[in-house]
Design a protein around this motif. Structure first.
Motif, PDB file in Angstrom:
ATOM      1  N   THR A 114       0.734  -1.624   0.008  1.00 10.32           N
ATOM      2  CA  THR A 114      -0.267   0.153   0.113  1.00 10.32           C
ATOM      3  C   THR A 114       0.920   1.596  -0.305  1.00 10.32           C
ATOM      4  OG1 THR A 114      -1.775  -1.060   0.945  1.00 10.32           O
ATOM      5  CG2 THR A 114      -1.580   0.845   1.145  1.00 10.32           C
ATOM      6  N   LEU A 115       0.210   2.061  -1.023  1.00  3.91           N
ATOM      7  CA  LEU A 115       1.361   3.458  -1.203  1.00  3.91           C
ATOM      8  C   LEU A 115       0.668   4.507  -0.229  1.00  3.91           C
ATOM      9  CD1 LEU A 115       1.973   3.088  -4.421  1.00  3.91           C
ATOM     10  CD2 LEU A 115       3.721   2.188  -2.890  1.00  3.91           C
ATOM     11  N   PRO A 116       1.656   5.594  -0.041  1.00  6.47           N
ATOM     12  CA  PRO A 116       0.988   6.683   0.528  1.00  6.47           C
ATOM     13  C   PRO A 116       0.307   7.850   0.588  1.00  6.47           C
ATOM     14  CG  PRO A 116       3.494   7.001  -0.334  1.00  6.47           C
ATOM     15  CD  PRO A 116       3.042   5.648  -0.270  1.00  6.47           C
ATOM     16  N   ARG A 117       0.301   7.626  -0.942  1.00  3.83           N
ATOM     17  CA  ARG A 117      -1.047   8.376  -1.322  1.00  3.83           C
ATOM     18  C   ARG A 117      -0.657  10.508  -0.568  1.00  3.83           C
ATOM     19  NH1 ARG A 117      -7.197   5.655  -0.576  1.00  3.83           N
ATOM     20  NH2 ARG A 117      -6.566   3.444  -1.985  1.00  3.83           N
ATOM     21  N   ARG A 118       0.481  10.679  -0.930  1.00  2.00           N
ATOM     22  CA  ARG A 118       1.048  12.154  -0.171  1.00  2.00           C
ATOM     23  C   ARG A 118       0.408  13.235  -1.323  1.00  2.00           C
ATOM     24  NH1 ARG A 118       5.987  10.717   1.949  1.00  2.00           N
ATOM     25  NH2 ARG A 118       5.853   8.062   3.342  1.00  2.00           N
ATOM     26  N   GLY A 119       0.784  12.665  -2.366  1.00  2.86           N
ATOM     27  CA  GLY A 119       0.541  14.255  -3.458  1.00  2.86           C
ATOM     28  C   GLY A 119       0.231  13.203  -4.859  1.00  2.86           C
ATOM     29  N   TRP A 120       0.430  13.940  -5.765  1.00  3.22           N
ATOM     30  CA  TRP A 120      -0.210  13.371  -7.325  1.00  3.22           C
ATOM     31  C   TRP A 120       1.040  13.456  -8.327  1.00  3.22           C
ATOM     32  CZ3 TRP A 120      -4.614  10.993  -7.706  1.00  3.22           C
ATOM     33  CH2 TRP A 120      -5.626  11.839  -6.656  1.00  3.22           C
ATOM     34  N   PRO A 121       2.020  12.610  -9.107  1.00  2.00           N
ATOM     35  CA  PRO A 121       2.889  12.369  -9.433  1.00  2.00           C
ATOM     36  C   PRO A 121       2.519  12.554 -11.309  1.00  2.00           C
ATOM     37  CG  PRO A 121       2.385   9.824  -8.852  1.00  2.00           C
ATOM     38  CD  PRO A 121       2.229  10.969  -7.651  1.00  2.00           C
ATOM     39  N   VAL A 122       1.542  12.341 -11.202  1.00  2.00           N
ATOM     40  CA  VAL A 122       1.248  12.754 -12.798  1.00  2.00           C
ATOM     41  C   VAL A 122       0.082  13.899 -13.267  1.00  2.00           C
ATOM     42  CG1 VAL A 122       0.318  11.935 -14.630  1.00  2.00           C
ATOM     43  CG2 VAL A 122       2.349  10.750 -13.991  1.00  2.00           C
ATOM     44  N   GLN A 123       0.255  14.812 -13.255  1.00  2.00           N
ATOM     45  CA  GLN A 123      -0.445  15.891 -13.070  1.00  2.00           C
ATOM     46  C   GLN A 123      -0.962  17.335 -14.506  1.00  2.00           C
ATOM     47  OE1 GLN A 123      -0.154  18.691 -10.249  1.00  2.00           O
ATOM     48  NE2 GLN A 123       0.923  17.727  -8.654  1.00  2.00           N
ATOM     49  N   ALA A 129      -0.192   6.362  -7.554  1.00  2.16           N
ATOM     50  CA  ALA A 129      -0.569   4.802  -7.520  1.00  2.16           C
ATOM     51  C   ALA A 129      -1.064   4.073  -6.011  1.00  2.16           C
ATOM     52  CB  ALA A 129       0.837   4.207  -7.362  1.00  2.16           C
ATOM     53  N   THR A 130      -1.875   3.469  -5.677  1.00  3.90           N
ATOM     54  CA  THR A 130      -2.424   3.326  -4.282  1.00  3.90           C
ATOM     55  C   THR A 130      -2.432   1.930  -3.944  1.00  3.90           C
ATOM     56  OG1 THR A 130      -4.189   2.445  -5.060  1.00  3.90           O
ATOM     57  CG2 THR A 130      -4.063   4.800  -4.299  1.00  3.90           C
ATOM     58  N   LYS A 131      -1.626   0.829  -4.357  1.00  2.00           N
ATOM     59  CA  LYS A 131      -1.110  -0.119  -4.148  1.00  2.00           C
ATOM     60  C   LYS A 131      -0.965  -0.944  -5.562  1.00  2.00           C
ATOM     61  CE  LYS A 131      -4.156  -3.953  -3.327  1.00  2.00           C
ATOM     62  NZ  LYS A 131      -5.314  -4.401  -2.981  1.00  2.00           N
ATOM     63  N   LEU A 132       0.233  -1.898  -4.643  1.00  2.00           N
ATOM     64  CA  LEU A 132       1.376  -2.349  -5.595  1.00  2.00           C
ATOM     65  C   LEU A 132       1.117  -3.855  -5.543  1.00  2.00           C
ATOM     66  CD1 LEU A 132       4.684  -1.067  -5.732  1.00  2.00           C
ATOM     67  CD2 LEU A 132       3.505  -1.176  -8.263  1.00  2.00           C
TER      68      LEU A 132
END
Length: 180
Positions: free
Chosen positions: A32-41, A116-119
């Motif tokens: 599960t990934l952190p959900r801090r920012g948005w790498p693609v905008q 991404a939210t989950k791998l």
């Protein structure tokens, strides 16, 4: 994060663990990934032809924006660099959804965000955010992308190198300000 998965009949001896428990091997658990920012905008102009008879953007266009955003995400981690069928490795959408929060109309320029939210072992879960030019949240969404080898015609595992690229991208993702 390794998980031991057993499925062989009980009398068979496990080759990996040397026990009486049946197993098929070692499998990586989901991250599960952190959900801090948005790498693609990415910015996208709203075209007059994107609208339907009700003079707001048709729901199909939101899925096109989602697709553009996750392809940009995949390219940032080294997948789908050609962006077409000539790519050896790509992704297949296993599931996609959109939550419509506010209508979008012409003229406007939207910002389409993806992270991404989950791998999983062979999949990448992503979420989307769509903002209008005023910074208002107009839609959210999510998708499950299964990594696919088009030469072998089979899904493929997310290796440690790719996993590290995703984690690094997410850890360094810029934030975005929203107005609702």
């Amino acid at each position: 994060h390794l998980q031991h998965i057993c499925i062989l009949p009980l009398p068979m001896l496990c080759r990996l663990r040397k026990c009486c428990r049946p197993c098929v091997g070692v499998r990586r658990m989901a991250t599960t990934l952190p959900r801090r920012g948005w790498p693609v905008q990415i910015k996208a102009p709203v075209q007059w032809g994107d609208q339907d008879a009700y003079m707001h953007v048709n729901n199909c266009q939101f899925y096109r924006w989602w697709e553009s955003a996750h392809i940009a995400y995949l390219q940032s981690i080294g997948i789908m660099l050609k962006g077409n069928a000539k790519d050896e490795n790509g992704a297949i959408i296993a599931r996609s959804e959109c939550n419509f929060l506010k209508p979008v109309s012409f003229p406007d320029t939207v910002t389409v965000c993806c992270r991404a939210t989950k791998l999983g072992n062979t999949s990448l879960s992503v979420e989307y955010l769509l903002l209008n030019k005023m910074g208002e949240s107009c839609a959210t969404g999510s998708a499950i992308l299964v990594l696919f080898d088009y030469i072998a015609e089979a899904k493929y595992n997310i290796n440690d190198e790719l996993r590290a690229k995703v984690v690094d991208l997410e850890n360094n993702a810029p934030d975005i300000s929203t107005k609702g």
